[in-house]
Write an enzyme that holds these catalytic residues in place. Structure first.
Site, short mmCIF file in Angstrom:
data_model
loop_
_atom_site.label_atom_id
_atom_site.label_comp_id
_atom_site.label_asym_id
_atom_site.label_seq_id
_atom_site.Cartn_x
_atom_site.Cartn_y
_atom_site.Cartn_z
N GLU A 190 0.84 -1.19 0.00
CA GLU A 190 0.00 0.00 0.00
C GLU A 190 0.88 1.24 0.00
O GLU A 190 1.86 1.32 0.74
CB GLU A 190 -0.91 0.01 1.23
CG GLU A 190 -1.86 -1.17 1.30
CD GLU A 190 -2.69 -1.15 2.56
OE1 GLU A 190 -3.67 -0.40 2.61
OE2 GLU A 190 -2.33 -1.88 3.50
N HIS B 102 -5.79 -12.05 4.14
CA HIS B 102 -5.61 -11.89 2.70
C HIS B 102 -4.44 -12.70 2.15
O HIS B 102 -4.59 -13.50 1.23
CB HIS B 102 -5.37 -10.42 2.35
CG HIS B 102 -6.52 -9.51 2.66
ND1 HIS B 102 -7.83 -9.93 2.65
CD2 HIS B 102 -6.56 -8.20 2.98
CE1 HIS B 102 -8.62 -8.92 2.95
NE2 HIS B 102 -7.87 -7.85 3.17
#
Length: 477
Positions: free
Chosen positions: A221, A245
């Site tokens: 990110e 995830h």
């Protein structure tokens, strides 16, 4: 396995006025309505604490949500006027759930619904138990039709809490009714990973320790913690991304061939892959925390300087972990899971690195150092697709090799890719649990990372805009 067909239903959103409902759930429901995928004349009931909100106010909120590129505002307005309702849950007391049940039954009577119900719990994790108990105690865990409950992540914060939450769910709902959602599993590239592996014999025949040297899965990110410090200080990157995830993506890469492309066989193979992972050694984990710097000409704060972050916080914003899978297919092949905030760019990618060619035919031509490993890149975001990197001869003399990609891009091949929530909610209406997480998967994943959760943290600093601390590069060497 589906637990029933579609058919008109009532879709109840707990947290109906929240950010997730506005940005993802309501737009996805409208798109599915336009596609005729909600099972007919289905109805939405938003539920939240706001006592001032009413049907008209909630319809206005739904009209403001993005209905999708092919939806006009008039279509959204017509859908909202017909299908959208609101009910306050107040303080969430038992009487509030009695009142909610009465409202649900009244809506079903008014619309002639058959009792098919979906409850989406889009709430903070600490609200999960009270909501599940409230629904169960007034008998909303069963109906004349089908009943399904969707639980957002994070599902627990450790093994004990995940088991307690599973036990609570199973007190009122069977496992076939429970849909633990991970939106990464709704992405087209993730779903096509199964097709890529099992429908293309050339890749499945290479998908083992004899041909693959390493696998790296990255969720990177660009942004920092932003306004999520209250949550992030309690969670950290390990709980927020790695345990769910990244681990889910790892199981899809590592799993054996299922007996069928259906929920039960696929989930069974994912669980087997999780249980084959060796205990994680401390030297195979790197924690990091971003420090301030200048990114693209703009000053960005260090994690310690973000609003709501404790000055002496040891919460990790970066994790790199090396996993070893002890089974016949993957013995000796490292799996590297990596995630972080304030990294060089936003990227979710699976990198499968094949072994070098065993015979150096080009050594005499002086090309030995130019030969790279063939690498398969499966990109989930921002540009969904696949790339296979391979060697070719560069034109002309002297003799040189050059690495080139063979690419497939979803946006170029298909006009429109459905949002992950559209995919997952469509499966919910159809009763297909293939892309949802089983109770045993959740507990196996928490068991895997349990030794790391409470271990002392000494996160390594890394510069904003980099790919993480230098120690992570050493781990992956």
């Amino acid at each position: 396995m589906a637990d029933g067909g579609t058919g008109a239903s009532l879709f109840v959103i707990f947290g109906g006025t929240g950010d997730l409902a506005r940005r993802k759930i309501l737009p996805a429901l409208h798109q599915l309505h336009l596609q005729g995928a909600t099972g007919g004349d289905s109805v939405v009931l938003g539920v939240a604490r706001d006592r001032e909100m009413n049907d008209a106010g909630y319809r206005a909120l739904a009209r403001e949500a993005d209905g999708g590129a092919d939806a006009t505002r008039s279509e959204v307005a017509a859908w909202a006027e017909h299908a959208i309702h609101y009910e306050s849950i107040g303080a969430g007391a038992p009487d509030d759930y009695v009142r909610l049940r009465a409202r649900i039954e009244q809506i079903e009577t008014d619309y002639g619904l058959a009792g098919n119900r979906a409850f989406y719990v889009a709430l903070p994790p600490d609200a999960f138990p009270g909501t599940i108990t409230g629904l169960g105690e007034v008998g909303l865990g069963r109906s004349e039709g089908w009943t399904r409950i969707v639980i957002e992540k994070p599902f627990g914060r450790d093994l004990a809490s995940a088991r307690a939450l599973n036990d609570l769910l199973h007190r009122y709902f069977s496992e076939e009714q429970v849909y633990r959602i991970d939106h990464y599993l709704g992405k087209e590239t993730v779903q096509n990973l199964l097709v890529f592996r099992f429908a293309n014999a050339m890749f499945e025949s290479l998908w083992n320790r004899d041909h693959i040297e390493a696998v790296q899965i990255t969720v990177a990110e660009e942004l920092g913690v932003e306004r999520r410090a209250g949550y992030y200080e309690r969670a950290g990157a390990l709980r927020d991304i790695v345990q769910n995830h990244l681990t889910q993506l790892m199981t899809l890469v590592a799993m054996e061939v299922p007996s069928a492309i259906a929920a039960d066989p696929i989930r069974a193979e994912k669980i087997k892959a999780l249980r084959a992972v060796a205990p994680i050694r401390s030297e195979n984990v790197v924690f990091g925390q971003y420090v301030g710097g200048v990114v693209d000409g703009e000053a960005v704060p260090a994690y310690h300087d973000e609003p709501g972050v404790a000055a002496a916080s040891t919460t990790e914003t970066f994790v790199a972990v090396k996993l070893e899978i002890e089974n016949w297919r993957w013995q000796g092949v490292p799996f590297y899971l990596r995630t972080g905030k304030r990294l060089a760019r936003r990227l979710t990618e699976i990198e499968v690195k094949f072994r070098r060619a065993p015979v150096w035919l080009f050594r005499q031509a002086g090309c030995e150092d130019e030969i790279h490993r063939n690498t398969l890149l499966l990109t989930l975001q921002p540009d969904e697709g696949f790339s296979l990197l391979f060697e070719i001869k560069a034109p002309g003399q002297p003799f040189h090799l050059r690495r080139q990609p063979l690419r497939f891009n979803y946006a170029e091949a298909f006009a429109q890719i459905p949002d992950a929530y559209q995919t997952l909610l469509r499966d919910l209406f159809e009763g297909d649990q293939t892309l949802f997480v089983h109770a045993d998967e959740v507990e196996a994943a928490w068991s895997l990372f349990a030794p790391l959760l409470d271990a002392p943290r000494d996160p390594r600093p890394y510069a904003a805009g980099s790919w993480g601390p230098a120690e992570a590069e050493v781990l992956e060497a």
